[in-house]
Motif scaffolding. Structure first.
Motif, PDB file in Angstrom:
ATOM      1  N   LEU A  38      34.674  22.211 -19.221  1.00 30.74           N
ATOM      2  CA  LEU A  38      35.297  20.954 -18.723  1.00 30.74           C
ATOM      3  C   LEU A  38      33.960  20.296 -18.276  1.00 30.74           C
ATOM      4  CD1 LEU A  38      38.129  22.052 -16.428  1.00 30.74           C
ATOM      5  CD2 LEU A  38      38.399  20.776 -18.494  1.00 30.74           C
ATOM      6  N   PRO A  39      34.008  19.012 -18.193  1.00 28.22           N
ATOM      7  CA  PRO A  39      32.815  18.071 -17.808  1.00 28.22           C
ATOM      8  C   PRO A  39      32.565  18.458 -16.633  1.00 28.22           C
ATOM      9  CG  PRO A  39      34.307  16.618 -18.821  1.00 28.22           C
ATOM     10  CD  PRO A  39      34.995  18.151 -18.876  1.00 28.22           C
ATOM     11  N   TYR A  40      31.328  18.482 -15.975  1.00 25.86           N
ATOM     12  CA  TYR A  40      30.937  18.771 -14.598  1.00 25.86           C
ATOM     13  C   TYR A  40      31.456  17.826 -13.853  1.00 25.86           C
ATOM     14  CZ  TYR A  40      27.861  19.370 -10.408  1.00 25.86           C
ATOM     15  OH  TYR A  40      27.717  19.458  -9.310  1.00 25.86           O
ATOM     16  N   SER A  41      31.514  16.557 -14.204  1.00 25.71           N
ATOM     17  CA  SER A  41      32.143  15.594 -13.087  1.00 25.71           C
ATOM     18  C   SER A  41      33.665  15.825 -12.699  1.00 25.71           C
ATOM     19  CB  SER A  41      32.144  14.263 -13.794  1.00 25.71           C
ATOM     20  OG  SER A  41      32.683  13.917 -15.086  1.00 25.71           O
ATOM     21  N   GLU A  42      34.387  16.394 -13.857  1.00 26.18           N
ATOM     22  CA  GLU A  42      35.963  16.835 -13.664  1.00 26.18           C
ATOM     23  C   GLU A  42      35.816  18.015 -12.766  1.00 26.18           C
ATOM     24  OE1 GLU A  42      39.528  18.318 -16.308  1.00 26.18           O
ATOM     25  OE2 GLU A  42      38.036  16.982 -17.208  1.00 26.18           O
ATOM     26  N   VAL A  43      35.217  18.973 -12.929  1.00 25.41           N
ATOM     27  CA  VAL A  43      34.890  20.206 -12.028  1.00 25.41           C
ATOM     28  C   VAL A  43      34.554  19.668 -10.803  1.00 25.41           C
ATOM     29  CG1 VAL A  43      33.819  22.432 -11.600  1.00 25.41           C
ATOM     30  CG2 VAL A  43      34.321  21.798 -14.084  1.00 25.41           C
ATOM     31  N   TYR A  44      33.670  18.777 -10.567  1.00 25.15           N
ATOM     32  CA  TYR A  44      33.236  18.265  -9.269  1.00 25.15           C
ATOM     33  C   TYR A  44      34.500  17.799  -8.443  1.00 25.15           C
ATOM     34  CZ  TYR A  44      30.699  15.719  -5.479  1.00 25.15           C
ATOM     35  OH  TYR A  44      30.113  15.296  -4.318  1.00 25.15           O
ATOM     36  N   ASP A  45      35.019  16.946  -8.993  1.00 26.74           N
ATOM     37  CA  ASP A  45      36.352  16.280  -8.500  1.00 26.74           C
ATOM     38  C   ASP A  45      37.482  17.291  -8.180  1.00 26.74           C
ATOM     39  OD1 ASP A  45      35.062  13.856  -8.685  1.00 26.74           O
ATOM     40  OD2 ASP A  45      36.277  13.181 -10.407  1.00 26.74           O
ATOM     41  N   LEU A  50      39.978  20.275  -3.481  1.00 25.64           N
ATOM     42  CA  LEU A  50      40.371  21.356  -2.583  1.00 25.64           C
ATOM     43  C   LEU A  50      39.623  21.644  -1.273  1.00 25.64           C
ATOM     44  CD1 LEU A  50      40.534  23.889  -5.668  1.00 25.64           C
ATOM     45  CD2 LEU A  50      42.530  23.099  -4.407  1.00 25.64           C
ATOM     46  N   GLY A  51      38.747  20.512  -0.932  1.00 27.75           N
ATOM     47  CA  GLY A  51      38.151  20.585   0.134  1.00 27.75           C
ATOM     48  C   GLY A  51      36.596  20.727   0.282  1.00 27.75           C
ATOM     49  N   ARG A  52      36.050  20.947  -0.887  1.00 27.81           N
ATOM     50  CA  ARG A  52      34.691  21.270  -1.003  1.00 27.81           C
ATOM     51  C   ARG A  52      33.713  19.967  -0.694  1.00 27.81           C
ATOM     52  NH1 ARG A  52      29.968  20.286  -3.900  1.00 27.81           N
ATOM     53  NH2 ARG A  52      28.377  21.780  -3.530  1.00 27.81           N
ATOM     54  N   ARG A  53      32.921  19.874   0.290  1.00 29.99           N
ATOM     55  CA  ARG A  53      32.107  18.864   0.491  1.00 29.99           C
ATOM     56  C   ARG A  53      30.815  18.840  -0.146  1.00 29.99           C
ATOM     57  NH1 ARG A  53      32.502  19.506   6.853  1.00 29.99           N
ATOM     58  NH2 ARG A  53      30.304  19.919   6.574  1.00 29.99           N
ATOM     59  N   PRO A  59      33.880  27.240  -0.748  1.00 28.71           N
ATOM     60  CA  PRO A  59      34.929  28.455  -0.221  1.00 28.71           C
ATOM     61  C   PRO A  59      35.331  29.055  -1.380  1.00 28.71           C
ATOM     62  CG  PRO A  59      35.548  26.221   0.827  1.00 28.71           C
ATOM     63  CD  PRO A  59      34.334  25.863  -0.304  1.00 28.71           C
ATOM     64  N   ILE A  60      35.226  30.457  -0.856  1.00 27.45           N
ATOM     65  CA  ILE A  60      35.861  31.291  -1.909  1.00 27.45           C
ATOM     66  C   ILE A  60      37.189  31.163  -2.191  1.00 27.45           C
ATOM     67  CG2 ILE A  60      36.509  33.764  -2.540  1.00 27.45           C
ATOM     68  CD1 ILE A  60      33.836  34.673  -1.029  1.00 27.45           C
ATOM     69  N   LYS A  61      37.945  30.727  -1.277  1.00 22.95           N
ATOM     70  CA  LYS A  61      39.391  30.257  -1.777  1.00 22.95           C
ATOM     71  C   LYS A  61      39.463  29.014  -2.711  1.00 22.95           C
ATOM     72  CE  LYS A  61      41.393  31.521   2.657  1.00 22.95           C
ATOM     73  NZ  LYS A  61      42.192  31.273   3.808  1.00 22.95           N
ATOM     74  N   ALA A  62      38.663  28.424  -2.547  1.00 16.62           N
ATOM     75  CA  ALA A  62      38.599  27.143  -3.589  1.00 16.62           C
ATOM     76  C   ALA A  62      38.277  27.801  -5.002  1.00 16.62           C
ATOM     77  CB  ALA A  62      37.739  26.105  -3.126  1.00 16.62           C
ATOM     78  N   CYS A  63      37.224  28.666  -5.270  1.00 16.77           N
ATOM     79  CA  CYS A  63      36.949  29.198  -6.366  1.00 16.77           C
ATOM     80  C   CYS A  63      38.247  29.926  -7.058  1.00 16.77           C
ATOM     81  CB  CYS A  63      35.939  30.119  -6.074  1.00 16.77           C
ATOM     82  SG  CYS A  63      34.288  29.425  -5.780  1.00 16.77           S
ATOM     83  N   ARG A  64      38.875  30.571  -6.243  1.00 15.81           N
ATOM     84  CA  ARG A  64      39.867  31.424  -6.728  1.00 15.81           C
ATOM     85  C   ARG A  64      41.028  30.527  -7.217  1.00 15.81           C
ATOM     86  NH1 ARG A  64      40.073  35.609  -1.688  1.00 15.81           N
ATOM     87  NH2 ARG A  64      38.422  36.838  -2.468  1.00 15.81           N
ATOM     88  N   ARG A  65      41.254  29.282  -6.557  1.00 14.25           N
ATOM     89  CA  ARG A  65      42.393  28.307  -6.879  1.00 14.25           C
ATOM     90  C   ARG A  65      41.825  27.692  -8.268  1.00 14.25           C
ATOM     91  NH1 ARG A  65      44.693  24.917  -2.196  1.00 14.25           N
ATOM     92  NH2 ARG A  65      46.328  24.496  -3.744  1.00 14.25           N
ATOM     93  N   VAL A  66      40.481  27.277  -8.305  1.00 12.17           N
ATOM     94  CA  VAL A  66      40.256  26.694  -9.542  1.00 12.17           C
ATOM     95  C   VAL A  66      40.155  27.678 -10.740  1.00 12.17           C
ATOM     96  CG1 VAL A  66      38.097  25.813 -10.703  1.00 12.17           C
ATOM     97  CG2 VAL A  66      38.625  24.956  -8.636  1.00 12.17           C
TER      98      VAL A  66
END
Length: 140
Positions: A38-45, A50-53, A59-66
């Motif tokens: 996926l494009p980096y910009s799409e991954v960033y969004d 998911l709350g990443r600033r 957060p590991i929870k965000a990594c798992r959800r992605v």
């Protein structure tokens, strides 16, 4: 034979992705872009929703959800891709993992960092070959 480490930021730029150079601690985003295509910009969004600033660790929870959203499968502790570690023992290092997995696409979490292994090559913006794997995901 030595396992090659590829600078993940340069790799993404080479294939046309613009990585935000002002975003420190973006290793999970970079590794996700490498393993997902996926494009980096799409991954960033995706991580932002998911709350990443910006400029903060992920957060590991965000990594798992992605990883779940892109269809990755979590490899169970102590049986990471055939490298068996006894409970209470040591999990394999990134270098051991890459040598044992010459085929496949993986998103790896080590202490405080994320990286990708694709067909035995390590895609990372740091040198973490000796780091022990905390969690591993196989990306289809």
């Amino acid at each position: 034979m030595a396992t090659k480490t590829i600078d993940s930021i340069k790799f993404l730029q080479k294939i046309g992705n613009s990585v935000r150079s002002d975003d420190r601690n973006g290793c999970a985003l970079i590794a996700t872009a490498v393993v997902s295509g996926l494009p980096y910009s799409e991954v960033y969004d995706m991580y932002k929703r998911l709350g990443r600033r910006h400029g903060r660790g992920t957060p590991i929870k965000a990594c798992r959800r992605v990883m779940e959203r892109i269809g990755a499968t979590r490899l169970r502790e102590y049986t990471i891709a055939g490298l068996v570690s006894k409970p209470g023992g040591k999990n394999p290092t990134v270098l051991q993992f890459s040598k044992q997995n010459p085929v496949g696409t993986f998103f790896l979490l080590v202490r405080g960092h994320a990286l990708a292994v694709v067909d035995g090559k390590i895609y990372d913006n740091l040198t973490t070959k000796r780091a022990r794997i905390y969690e591993a995901w196989r990306v289809k």
